[in-house]
Design a protein around this motif. Sequence first.
Motif, PDB file in Angstrom:
ATOM      1  N   LEU A   1       0.828  -1.201   0.000  1.00 25.06           N
ATOM      2  CA  LEU A   1       0.000   0.000   0.000  1.00 25.06           C
ATOM      3  C   LEU A   1       0.862   1.250   0.000  1.00 25.06           C
ATOM      4  O   LEU A   1       0.581   2.218  -0.713  1.00 25.06           O
ATOM      5  CB  LEU A   1      -0.939  -0.010   1.202  1.00 25.06           C
ATOM      6  CG  LEU A   1      -2.069  -1.048   1.133  1.00 25.06           C
ATOM      7  CD1 LEU A   1      -2.857  -1.061   2.431  1.00 25.06           C
ATOM      8  CD2 LEU A   1      -2.993  -0.755  -0.039  1.00 25.06           C
TER       9      LEU A   1
ATOM     10  N   TYR B   1      -5.186  -4.660  -2.302  1.00 23.37           N
ATOM     11  CA  TYR B   1      -4.443  -5.834  -1.854  1.00 23.37           C
ATOM     12  C   TYR B   1      -5.479  -6.923  -1.624  1.00 23.37           C
ATOM     13  O   TYR B   1      -6.283  -6.837  -0.691  1.00 23.37           O
ATOM     14  CB  TYR B   1      -3.678  -5.517  -0.580  1.00 23.37           C
ATOM     15  CG  TYR B   1      -2.718  -6.591  -0.124  1.00 23.37           C
ATOM     16  CD1 TYR B   1      -1.360  -6.516  -0.427  1.00 23.37           C
ATOM     17  CD2 TYR B   1      -3.157  -7.682   0.618  1.00 23.37           C
ATOM     18  CE1 TYR B   1      -0.469  -7.485   0.003  1.00 23.37           C
ATOM     19  CE2 TYR B   1      -2.275  -8.660   1.055  1.00 23.37           C
ATOM     20  CZ  TYR B   1      -0.934  -8.554   0.747  1.00 23.37           C
ATOM     21  OH  TYR B   1      -0.058  -9.532   1.165  1.00 23.37           O
TER      22      TYR B   1
ATOM     23  N   TYR C   1      -8.914  -2.850   0.314  1.00 24.20           N
ATOM     24  CA  TYR C   1      -7.955  -3.534   1.165  1.00 24.20           C
ATOM     25  C   TYR C   1      -8.685  -4.154   2.344  1.00 24.20           C
ATOM     26  O   TYR C   1      -9.825  -3.790   2.633  1.00 24.20           O
ATOM     27  CB  TYR C   1      -6.882  -2.565   1.657  1.00 24.20           C
ATOM     28  CG  TYR C   1      -7.414  -1.242   2.155  1.00 24.20           C
ATOM     29  CD1 TYR C   1      -8.023  -1.136   3.404  1.00 24.20           C
ATOM     30  CD2 TYR C   1      -7.310  -0.094   1.384  1.00 24.20           C
ATOM     31  CE1 TYR C   1      -8.512   0.063   3.871  1.00 24.20           C
ATOM     32  CE2 TYR C   1      -7.803   1.125   1.835  1.00 24.20           C
ATOM     33  CZ  TYR C   1      -8.397   1.196   3.079  1.00 24.20           C
ATOM     34  OH  TYR C   1      -8.875   2.394   3.530  1.00 24.20           O
TER      35      TYR C   1
END
Length: 219
Positions: free
Chosen positions: A95, A102, A126
């Motif tokens: 990140l 992710y 994420y």
Amino acid sequence: MKTWNVMLVDHDRLFSAALGTLISGGPFRVCHHAANVDDAQAAIAQGVDPELIVVALQEGTADDAGGVKRLRGATGARIVVLADTIADRTLSMSLKAGADAYLNKSMSSESLLRALQLVMLGEVVYPTHVASLLIANVNERPAPARAQPANNELSKREVQILRCLLAGQSNKAIARNLHITESTVKMHFKNVMRKINAQNRTQAAVWAIQNGLSPLVSA
């Protein structure tokens, strides 16, 4: 329907082919398969112009964040890290290197396509615990000098916007949570990005954490 060009980066050709088939079932078109980041950079230098790059990482791969950072410097495409497992260190470093998402390889195909579409719509995707991971990562080292906004201080509303961002909320969710319009949320985001010199929502989230902000939980 809008179609986005996708580059897949993975040394596992079988997985890459399967992923390409899956992605092509949605609003995406695979324009290039690369075995590694070096191959991806070479393809971009030769004229391949992806709008989305999906980088598949294997557990224990060295210099994960370095590869993401190099890709970020080579293209304006959105970058998604697809990992074998949600590894805390790799998540945090990816990140900070500029990844827009992710994701875990074990997620369902429907969830993956939905996440990729959100990324292309400007969202950062994420795991919900990313804020605490980044805070822990920052606390493991000597505290850096606190970054300050380039121009004026952030307003109370702008701070709320950043805290909602840390909670993983979309613009629509932020608008609902703060009882304002979605267009107002976008305006505040534009002002925040300018003040803190952030180029995307990931950088804004990292800045917020480094400056002591915490996620704002919906009521």
